[in-house]
Design a protein around this motif. Structure first.
Motif, short mmCIF file in Angstrom:
data_model
loop_
_atom_site.label_atom_id
_atom_site.label_comp_id
_atom_site.label_asym_id
_atom_site.label_seq_id
_atom_site.Cartn_x
_atom_site.Cartn_y
_atom_site.Cartn_z
N VAL A 121 96.11 31.22 2.44
CA VAL A 121 95.84 30.75 3.80
C VAL A 121 97.09 30.87 4.66
N ALA A 122 98.22 30.37 4.13
CA ALA A 122 99.47 30.39 4.90
C ALA A 122 99.90 31.83 5.23
N CYS A 123 99.77 32.72 4.26
CA CYS A 123 100.21 34.10 4.49
C CYS A 123 99.32 34.83 5.49
N MET A 124 98.01 34.60 5.42
CA MET A 124 97.12 35.27 6.37
C MET A 124 97.33 34.73 7.78
N ALA A 125 97.60 33.43 7.89
CA ALA A 125 97.94 32.88 9.21
C ALA A 125 99.25 33.48 9.71
N GLY A 126 100.20 33.69 8.79
CA GLY A 126 101.45 34.33 9.17
C GLY A 126 101.26 35.76 9.63
N ILE A 127 100.38 36.49 8.96
CA ILE A 127 100.11 37.88 9.36
C ILE A 127 99.50 37.91 10.76
N ALA A 128 98.58 36.98 11.03
CA ALA A 128 97.98 36.92 12.37
C ALA A 128 99.06 36.68 13.43
N ALA A 129 100.02 35.80 13.12
CA ALA A 129 101.09 35.53 14.08
C ALA A 129 102.00 36.75 14.25
N VAL A 130 102.35 37.41 13.14
CA VAL A 130 103.22 38.59 13.21
C VAL A 130 102.59 39.69 14.05
N VAL A 131 101.31 39.93 13.85
CA VAL A 131 100.64 41.01 14.58
C VAL A 131 100.50 40.67 16.06
N GLY A 175 83.31 40.14 2.99
CA GLY A 175 84.58 40.19 3.69
C GLY A 175 84.80 41.50 4.43
N THR A 176 84.58 42.62 3.73
CA THR A 176 84.82 43.91 4.37
C THR A 176 83.77 44.21 5.43
N ALA A 177 82.50 43.87 5.15
CA ALA A 177 81.45 44.13 6.14
C ALA A 177 81.63 43.24 7.36
N GLY A 178 81.93 41.96 7.13
CA GLY A 178 82.13 41.05 8.25
C GLY A 178 83.33 41.44 9.08
N ALA A 179 84.43 41.77 8.41
CA ALA A 179 85.63 42.19 9.15
C ALA A 179 85.38 43.49 9.90
N LEU A 216 93.01 38.12 15.43
CA LEU A 216 91.77 37.37 15.33
C LEU A 216 91.03 37.69 14.03
N LEU A 217 91.07 38.96 13.65
CA LEU A 217 90.42 39.39 12.41
C LEU A 217 91.00 38.66 11.21
N THR A 218 92.32 38.64 11.09
CA THR A 218 92.98 38.01 9.95
C THR A 218 92.79 36.50 9.97
N ALA A 219 92.90 35.90 11.15
CA ALA A 219 92.73 34.45 11.24
C ALA A 219 91.31 34.04 10.85
N SER A 220 90.32 34.85 11.22
CA SER A 220 88.93 34.52 10.85
C SER A 220 88.74 34.56 9.33
#
Length: 484
Positions: A355-365, A423-427, A448-452
């Protein structure tokens, strides 16, 4: 002792079989890594921006249907028919992808390859159980895990170089001969493995009950895959302006609804009782597995695209982020094996790290920060997955006995595939809906994609608190799973 077991495993009697099975695993691993790295180039070359996610989700859908069918087929007829079927389908699928002239043909090739992989992986485990002595089986499963390491290290970079400087077709066409060689090495040791012989005590009744259950599970698996495939197509069609203008929205909505209802009705019947409400114990473990794969594999499909489109990196460099994730996964698996935390503790910690890393990726992007931060975050996300998914494999075995171990392991694989498909279809659907009219990602699309997707990992944290811990039975079998 491990060294002695390894030397016996490579004894002349088993050497060809072992090399063939390892080559099959390496093919799975290289294709998984190569496809993800090459996909930005493939989508641009074949005009697949709006159906990008289908290339990943339909592969998993084909695997889902094949896995449900291959299990009872191997029980009834032995591993040979499923093995040859898987070989044929995988080679045809790879050739379709390598020779595709538009993205529709490419996605069809991915679905056929997925079916081939599903038909291949089940007889591989059956062959190990029938041919190798029980003392060598844990060693073989350990070598399978090692078989993912080299493709994870070199696969993304090599695939990126081929897509960038030669042709994106080579990563697909080049794997097909290796599959043929792998099965050719395996075949001499399995050609004598026919259908199981019924026992002397009432041979008719058990086989009849097993056949009925096999047919039931195969039909449920086929219905589940059909429902998932229909929902995927309709969801992607809704995100494609051209299809949306040609097909009435009501028809697309009806297909989505029919697919979702079919999947919702059939999936629980292939899972342990209580999965729908994430009941304590085994059902919660299965739910965690599905939620984590939904989050991770949904994001993994878009990591190279983020780096190529958002940062302008070359595909070969973008693929190194996947290598970092694979190395993190390996480190997380080793950490879990050391037993520093309880099993539920590793499950919750790994999920929270994701969770923390995906939130971090959303922030980085969203902030356009250095892409090295994104790669670092993805490596840590892989570590979280290594901790958590390895733990789900162990917990499923802990909650199983000799009569339920196979069925529970199959349920775990089903959850794995369903999570990846959703996951892949929804994304992919969300990505296509957020594209600008010029078919380029607008500001904040990847964030938004990563945060979702991170929401699914967050739900896994809460479900992980319901898994509990139970002592493993005395006769525990080695954990199964391709990357766990």
């Amino acid at each position: 002792m491990a060294r002695e077991s390894g030397e016996r495993l490579m004894a002349p009697a088993y050497r060809g079989l072992v090399i063939g099975l390892l080559a099959t695993t390496v093919c799975f691993a290289f294709e998984a890594m190569a496809v993800t790295t090459a996909m930005p180039v493939v989508a641009a070359a074949l005009g697949g921006e709006h159906t990008y996610g289908l290339a990943f989700s339909l592969y998993l859908t084909g695997s889902l249907a094949a896995t449900a069918t291959a299990g009872p087929w191997c029980d009834a007829a032995g591993p040979r028919p499923a093995l040859l079927t898987g070989l044929g389908l995988m080679v045809v699928g790879l050739c379709l992808c390598g020779g595709a002239w538009d993205f529709g043909v490419f996605t069809l090739g991915r679905a056929v390859s997925g079916a081939g992989a599903g038909f291949l992986i089940v007889p591989v485990y059956v062959i190990i159980g029938k041919v190798l002595p029980s003392a060598l089986q844990p060693v073989m499963f350990g070598w399978f895990s090692a078989g993912w390491v080299v493709p994870s290290l070199v696969g993304p970079y090599v695939s990126g170089l081929l897509a960038q400087h030669a042709s994106w077709r080579w990563p697909f066409v080049g794997v097909a001969p290796i599959v043929l060689v792998a099965v050719a090495l395996t075949w001499p040791r399995v050609r004598h493995l026919g259908a199981p012989v019924p026992g002397p005590e009432d041979p008719a009744a058990p086989s009849a009950a097993s056949a009925r259950d096999g047919r039931r599970r195969a039909l449920l698996g086929a219905a589940l895959a059909a429902g998932v495939a229909a929902a995927q197509w309709a969801a992607q069609a809704w995100g494609d302006p051209d299809t949306r203008s040609a097909v009435p929205p009501a028809a697309i909505g009806a297909v989505v609804l029919a697919g979702v209802v079919t999947a919702a009705v059939t999936a629980p019947r292939l899972m342990p009782r209580g999965v729908v409400r994430a009941a304590r114990g085994l059902p919660a473990v299965i739910v965690v597995r599905g939620l984590l794969t939904l989050a991770f594999f949904g994001a993994e499909a878009f990591i190279p695209l983020m780096l190529v489109d958002r940062y302008g990196l070359e595909p070969s460099i973008a693929g190194l982020a996947l290598t970092a994730g694979a190395l993190g996964w390996t480190a997380g698996s080793f950490a879990q094996a050391r037993g520093w935390l309880t099993k539920p503790g590793f499950l919750v910690t790994g999920s929270a790290l994701l969770v923390a890393c995906m939130a971090g990726i959303a922030a980085v992007v969203s902030l356009a920060a250095t892409p090295w931060l994104l790669a670092t975050a993805w490596a840590l996300a892989g570590a979280g997955m290594g901790m958590a998914l390895s733990t789900t494999s162990v917990l499923v075995l802990d909650y199983s006995d000799d009569a339920t171990r196979g069925r529970n392991s199959a349920s775990l694989q089903m959850a794995d595939m369903l999570g990846g498909v959703i996951g892949t279809a929804g994304a992919g659907t969300l990505y296509s809906l957020l594209l600008t009219p010029e078919r380029t990602p607008g500001p904040g699309v990847f964030a938004l994609l990563t945060a979702s997707l991170a929401v699914s990992a967050l739900l896994a944290v809460f479900a992980g608190t319901r898994t509990g811990e139970r002592p493993a039975p005395a006769a525990a079998s080695p954990a199964q799973g391709e990357r766990a």
